[in-house]
Motif scaffolding. Sequence first.
Motif, PDB file in Angstrom:
ATOM      1  N   UNK A  79       0.836  -1.211   0.000  1.00 42.89           N
ATOM      2  CA  UNK A  79       0.000   0.000   0.000  1.00 42.89           C
ATOM      3  C   UNK A  79       0.866   1.255   0.000  1.00 42.89           C
ATOM      4  N   UNK A  80       1.934   1.233   0.781  1.00 43.85           N
ATOM      5  CA  UNK A  80       2.850   2.377   0.814  1.00 43.85           C
ATOM      6  C   UNK A  80       3.534   2.560  -0.527  1.00 43.85           C
ATOM      7  N   UNK A  81       3.880   1.454  -1.169  1.00 42.96           N
ATOM      8  CA  UNK A  81       4.508   1.524  -2.483  1.00 42.96           C
ATOM      9  C   UNK A  81       3.559   2.155  -3.505  1.00 42.96           C
ATOM     10  N   UNK A  82       2.283   1.778  -3.454  1.00 45.96           N
ATOM     11  CA  UNK A  82       1.312   2.295  -4.424  1.00 45.96           C
ATOM     12  C   UNK A  82       0.863   3.716  -4.114  1.00 45.96           C
ATOM     13  N   UNK A  97      -5.944  -0.937   9.233  1.00 44.22           N
ATOM     14  CA  UNK A  97      -6.836  -1.082   8.072  1.00 44.22           C
ATOM     15  C   UNK A  97      -6.746  -2.491   7.500  1.00 44.22           C
ATOM     16  N   UNK A  98      -5.578  -3.078   7.535  1.00 50.02           N
ATOM     17  CA  UNK A  98      -5.401  -4.460   7.091  1.00 50.02           C
ATOM     18  C   UNK A  98      -6.187  -5.409   7.987  1.00 50.02           C
ATOM     19  N   UNK A  99      -6.120  -5.193   9.291  1.00 47.92           N
ATOM     20  CA  UNK A  99      -6.898  -6.021  10.228  1.00 47.92           C
ATOM     21  C   UNK A  99      -8.395  -5.843   9.999  1.00 47.92           C
ATOM     22  N   UNK A 100      -8.811  -4.613   9.705  1.00 45.16           N
ATOM     23  CA  UNK A 100     -10.225  -4.365   9.432  1.00 45.16           C
ATOM     24  C   UNK A 100     -10.675  -5.138   8.201  1.00 45.16           C
ATOM     25  N   UNK A 101      -9.871  -5.132   7.151  1.00 46.12           N
ATOM     26  CA  UNK A 101     -10.207  -5.871   5.938  1.00 46.12           C
ATOM     27  C   UNK A 101     -10.312  -7.361   6.197  1.00 46.12           C
ATOM     28  N   UNK A 102      -9.375  -7.895   6.976  1.00 45.06           N
ATOM     29  CA  UNK A 102      -9.420  -9.319   7.325  1.00 45.06           C
ATOM     30  C   UNK A 102     -10.687  -9.635   8.107  1.00 45.06           C
ATOM     31  N   UNK A 103     -10.978  -8.832   9.109  1.00 42.93           N
ATOM     32  CA  UNK A 103     -12.145  -9.066   9.962  1.00 42.93           C
ATOM     33  C   UNK A 103     -13.438  -8.990   9.154  1.00 42.93           C
ATOM     34  N   UNK A 136      -4.969   7.269   1.017  1.00 48.90           N
ATOM     35  CA  UNK A 136      -4.871   6.176   0.045  1.00 48.90           C
ATOM     36  C   UNK A 136      -4.195   4.938   0.632  1.00 48.90           C
ATOM     37  N   UNK A 137      -3.224   5.140   1.502  1.00 47.74           N
ATOM     38  CA  UNK A 137      -2.575   3.984   2.140  1.00 47.74           C
ATOM     39  C   UNK A 137      -3.603   3.192   2.937  1.00 47.74           C
ATOM     40  N   UNK A 138      -4.493   3.876   3.633  1.00 44.44           N
ATOM     41  CA  UNK A 138      -5.539   3.187   4.406  1.00 44.44           C
ATOM     42  C   UNK A 138      -6.484   2.428   3.474  1.00 44.44           C
ATOM     43  N   UNK A 139      -6.901   3.093   2.417  1.00 42.46           N
ATOM     44  CA  UNK A 139      -7.837   2.480   1.469  1.00 42.46           C
ATOM     45  C   UNK A 139      -7.203   1.257   0.810  1.00 42.46           C
ATOM     46  N   UNK A 140      -5.968   1.392   0.349  1.00 42.81           N
ATOM     47  CA  UNK A 140      -5.289   0.257  -0.286  1.00 42.81           C
ATOM     48  C   UNK A 140      -5.076  -0.886   0.706  1.00 42.81           C
ATOM     49  N   UNK A 141      -4.726  -0.568   1.936  1.00 39.32           N
ATOM     50  CA  UNK A 141      -4.511  -1.618   2.949  1.00 39.32           C
ATOM     51  C   UNK A 141      -5.809  -2.363   3.237  1.00 39.32           C
ATOM     52  N   UNK A 142      -6.895  -1.622   3.414  1.00 41.79           N
ATOM     53  CA  UNK A 142      -8.178  -2.250   3.687  1.00 41.79           C
ATOM     54  C   UNK A 142      -8.620  -3.109   2.507  1.00 41.79           C
ATOM     55  N   UNK A 143      -8.582  -2.543   1.314  1.00 42.00           N
ATOM     56  CA  UNK A 143      -9.059  -3.250   0.117  1.00 42.00           C
ATOM     57  C   UNK A 143      -8.204  -4.476  -0.182  1.00 42.00           C
ATOM     58  N   UNK A 144      -6.894  -4.316  -0.145  1.00 44.95           N
ATOM     59  CA  UNK A 144      -6.001  -5.436  -0.409  1.00 44.95           C
ATOM     60  C   UNK A 144      -6.185  -6.562   0.590  1.00 44.95           C
ATOM     61  N   UNK A 147      -9.667  -8.357  -0.008  1.00 46.52           N
ATOM     62  CA  UNK A 147      -9.663  -9.257  -1.170  1.00 46.52           C
ATOM     63  C   UNK A 147      -8.820 -10.505  -0.881  1.00 46.52           C
ATOM     64  N   UNK A 148      -7.614 -10.312  -0.351  1.00 44.58           N
ATOM     65  CA  UNK A 148      -6.766 -11.463  -0.037  1.00 44.58           C
ATOM     66  C   UNK A 148      -7.394 -12.362   1.021  1.00 44.58           C
ATOM     67  N   UNK A 149      -8.057 -11.758   1.989  1.00 43.93           N
ATOM     68  CA  UNK A 149      -8.705 -12.551   3.047  1.00 43.93           C
ATOM     69  C   UNK A 149      -9.900 -13.325   2.509  1.00 43.93           C
ATOM     70  N   UNK A 150     -10.652 -12.736   1.594  1.00 43.64           N
ATOM     71  CA  UNK A 150     -11.754 -13.475   0.956  1.00 43.64           C
ATOM     72  C   UNK A 150     -11.222 -14.688   0.203  1.00 43.64           C
TER      73      UNK A 150
END
Length: 163
Positions: A79-82, A97-103, A136-144, A147-150
């Motif tokens: 996410x930081x790279x993008x 945000x990554x934990x939120x996406x996983x949850x 954007x880092x938050x959005x990319x972390x959550x979204x990524x 999707x990966x968790x799904x």
Amino acid sequence: MPVILILSVFWLLSFFLPVEQLAVCTGSPWWTFFTYSFVHVCFLHLAVNSIVFWTYYRIIRKSEIIFIIPLCIAVPALSALMACSDVPTCGFSAVISTLMGYYMSGCSRTFFFKSLSLVIFSYVFTGIFAEGVNTLIHVYSFTGSFVLSLIYRMVMQCFRNRR
């Protein structure tokens, strides 16, 4: 909680060492994609991230840690790279945000849509009113992470069904 202790140590080191070099921005060294999460601008920034992390940790601690730990390292780094910008970015919120996406990838549909509305509102609110925050880092972390968790949950479900 070891993670909060590590974040606190980095914050205390900021009084004695130039830890701002650990933040990520355009042109920063590659390793800052991994270190920016440990640096916080002020005590309030550290406190809020620690409280929100602790909340998610209490919910997720019995989940598949073998998947969550690499997810919380790789997704914020990508996410930081993008979302790299000229303004230095730091803080643990990309991991949160990554934990939120996983949850949220494992929530019921009703709870998911209510939670997603809250997440979108918070990102829009942050983007509009929190100048200097790289939303954007938050959005990319959550979204990524979502999707990966799904994908991970679907693969694990297929694996369990084959047994």
